[in-house]
Design an enzyme around this catalytic site. Structure first.
Site, PDB file in Angstrom:
ATOM      1  N   HIS A   1       0.854  -1.185   0.000  1.00  0.00           N
ATOM      2  CA  HIS A   1       0.000   0.000   0.000  1.00  0.00           C
ATOM      3  C   HIS A   1       0.892   1.237   0.000  1.00  0.00           C
ATOM      4  CE1 HIS A   1      -2.666   3.055   1.758  1.00  0.00           C
ATOM      5  NE2 HIS A   1      -3.679   2.325   1.359  1.00  0.00           N
TER       6      HIS A   1
ATOM      7  N   ASP B   1       3.048  -3.802   8.209  1.00  0.00           N
ATOM      8  CA  ASP B   1       1.818  -3.039   7.994  1.00  0.00           C
ATOM      9  C   ASP B   1       0.667  -4.010   8.250  1.00  0.00           C
ATOM     10  OD1 ASP B   1      -0.498  -2.028   6.899  1.00  0.00           O
ATOM     11  OD2 ASP B   1       0.338  -1.670   4.901  1.00  0.00           O
TER      12      ASP B   1
ATOM     13  N   GLN C   1      -4.481  -4.676   6.990  1.00  0.00           N
ATOM     14  CA  GLN C   1      -5.417  -5.674   6.453  1.00  0.00           C
ATOM     15  C   GLN C   1      -5.310  -7.011   7.175  1.00  0.00           C
ATOM     16  OE1 GLN C   1      -7.691  -4.863   4.314  1.00  0.00           O
ATOM     17  NE2 GLN C   1      -6.912  -2.918   3.547  1.00  0.00           N
TER      18      GLN C   1
ATOM     19  N   LYS D   1     -10.680  -0.126  10.135  1.00  0.00           N
ATOM     20  CA  LYS D   1     -10.790  -1.340   9.321  1.00  0.00           C
ATOM     21  C   LYS D   1     -11.127  -2.559  10.174  1.00  0.00           C
ATOM     22  CE  LYS D   1      -7.394   0.244   5.890  1.00  0.00           C
ATOM     23  NZ  LYS D   1      -8.210   0.718   4.777  1.00  0.00           N
TER      24      LYS D   1
ATOM     25  N   CYS E   1      -4.884   2.119  -4.002  1.00  0.00           N
ATOM     26  CA  CYS E   1      -3.734   2.755  -3.327  1.00  0.00           C
ATOM     27  C   CYS E   1      -2.443   1.959  -3.458  1.00  0.00           C
ATOM     28  CB  CYS E   1      -3.996   3.026  -1.853  1.00  0.00           C
ATOM     29  SG  CYS E   1      -5.311   4.189  -1.580  1.00  0.00           S
TER      30      CYS E   1
END
Lengths: 400, 140
Positions: free
Chosen positions: A114, A191, A194, A217, A355
């Protein structure tokens, strides 16, 4: 599951929401928590000696403990509240790595990251002369230890990866990579935007150095997120913001002292309502169980992929990825036209490059439609989607 | 314009766009990413003595942007820059639901209803925004 907990479904009877990679709906408990803060005990944190302020302190700091437990960190001082994943990533890159790295040091990422795990590194490359390199992916877009080893050199100092990527949806073997990284004196940044909402996260077991994720999220409010870092690394992290709440004292003589972790890295009044909402979101997820959530998403995804096979003009680009993300296009139809067509039937999917503008180098398709599933999606919703996609021959009659 | 005819014009131009081809350095090139969506077109325009002698486009875009670019190119090739700008002004008036001269626009009248869908307006004006960029480069 649990659809009755979400006001969005009560207020939008026929809405089918398949854009959970972008943001998620909030359960009533999260919304009520925020309303309670604004209607029953509004006060600043770490400031007052009166009851409602002390209650805010309790709520705010107990969230840190809830987050610590949720990701299995050692100490609450390793949990920093931020504005979200992007903010956390920028703190890692410009608050820590900027002082840790030097010219010619190498940072490894992939082309499926991302933007928030790409652009801070590109900027640091310009500023410091570090070198950002890409780990080659397998034919099904995965990161393997073997491929990683091909690009590691004596100059490699950082590996920075999404645990789950937001377009392909592949799950990276973070624990394995972390073990290899540390045996080569390489730091590992993850990261988790997700992954944390969908998978059990255990920073002690995976032994990662930094983790970034967002509340919105994972059923929480927008504008709040978390930076996790190992204690010794956060100790030397430079704040990107200076001001109230992070200093112990300062004098006109310029003598000053900053607070200990975690407050040193939380200057200014924080998003208190957001932090409190995050606590409720985590408690909600824990109550269901992260393993159960993941299992449910995998079942839904398998069902979706099986059904999509029946439609001739659908091309799926990531059939082998393990998360609840499916990217596809209708043959000869631009992704945005497809998402507008689906919108006509109250089905929300994301169209575009999501993105991750370098993904096109890997899958050779610039734009796709993305379905990203979550715990409240159902097989009935998938059936409706399939029916609408099967009838897409009249797409231009609908959207033009 | 009749709804079926309107749709037919748009679908024809989206499926078989006019002059969709990548061109080289002998053309003025401009690109406009649509801020709110993912349409991405390059426009290639050749101008001599203020006259547009040829124009092409490439890129990935939705049916509205692709078809509007295709029709725009048909309308402007062979015209002078100021004549193309006149079409542009009438087109923007139409998109913004103001009084406009239908005769100037030809097939571009297919987008007269686009203002009903706010999100599609940006797609419809993208080709002209990109064309203006090429004019600015020419005039520098």
């Amino acid at each position: 599951m649990n659809r009755e907990d979400f006001l969005m479904f009560e207020n939008n009877k026929d809405l089918i929401y398949f854009d959970n990679g972008a943001t998620t709906f909030k359960p009533k408990k999260v919304i009520h928590k925020i309303v309670d803060y604004y209607s029953k005990y509004t006060a600043n944190a770490h400031r007052g000696d009166y009851d409602i302020s002390l209650k805010v302190d309790d709520e705010y700091e107990s969230t840190r403990e809830v987050v610590r437990k949720f990701i299995n960190a050692k100490n609450t001082s390793e949990i920093i509240f931020t504005k979200g994943t992007t903010d956390s990533m920028n703190m890692i890159v410009f608050g820590f790595m900027k002082y840790y790295l030097k010219k010619d040091d190498e940072v490894l990422i992939t082309k499926t990251e991302h933007a928030s795990n790409v652009l801070p590194w590109f900027e640091l490359e310009k500023e410091l002369g570090i070198v950002v390199k890409f780990i080659p992916l397998t034919s099904d877009y995965k990161v393997t230890l073997d491929n990683l080893k091909k690009v590691v050199t004596s100059k490699t100092k950082v590996i920075s990866l999404a645990h789950v990527t937001n377009v392909i949806g592949d799950i990276r073997p973070i624990k394995e990579i972390s073990e290899y990284a540390h045996s080569n004196d390489i730091k590992i940044v993850v990261d988790g935007a997700q992954s944390v909402p969908h998978l059990k996260t255990d920073v002690e077991d995976s032994d990662i150095d930094f983790l970034a994720f967002s509340a919105h999220k994972m059923l929480g409010p927008t504008g709040v997120g978390v930076l996790y870092g190992k204690q010794d690394l956060l100790e030397v992290m430079h704040p990107l913001n200076y001001g109230g709440g992070m200093n112990s004292f300062f004098e006109s003589t310029k003598e000053l002292e900053y607070k200990e972790l975690p407050l040193r890295l939380e200057a200014g009044t924080q998003n208190i309502a957001g932090v409190l909402g995050l606590k409720e979101a985590i408690l909600y997820l824990e109550n269901i169980g992260m393993d159960k959530i993941h299992e449910y998403e995998v079942t839904l995804k398998k069902y979706l992929l099986e059904k999509l096979k029946d439609i001739d003009n659908v091309e799926v680009y990531n059939p082998l990825s393990e998360s609840g993300i499916v990217i596809f296009n209708l043959k000869d139809i631009f992704a945005e036209d497809t998402s507008r067509y689906l919108n006509h039937y109250n089905i929300c999917v994301r169209a575009g490059n999501h993105c991750s503008k370098m993904v096109k180098d890997e899958i050779e398709v610039k734009n796709t439609c993305r379905i990203s599933l979550y715990l409240y999606n159902t097989k009935e919703e998938i059936d409706k989607l399939i029916e609408v996609l099967k009838n897409s021959k009249n797409i231009y009659d609908i959207i033009l | 314009m009749d709804n079926n005819l309107r749709r037919e014009i748009i679908v024809d131009n989206a499926s078989n766009p006019f002059h969709k081809e990548t061109k080289g350095d002998d053309f003025i090139k401009a690109n406009t990413h649509n801020e709110s969506c993912i349409d991405n077109i390059n426009l290639y325009v050749k101008i001599q003595d203020d006259k547009i002698i040829d124009a092409y486009f490439d890129g990935e875009a939705c049916a509205i942007t692709t078809s509007a670019t295709s029709i725009m190119l048909k309308n402007i090739i062979g015209k002078r820059v100021d004549e193309a700008r006149k079409i542009m002004i009438e087109y923007y008036k139409m998109i913004n639901e103001e009084e406009y001269n239908e005769e100037e626009l030809g097939e571009l009248n297919a987008y007269s209803d686009i203002s009903k869908q706010a999100s599609r307006k940006k797609c419809a004006i993208l080709p002209f925004q990109t064309l203006e960029k090429t004019f600015k480069i020419y005039e520098k």
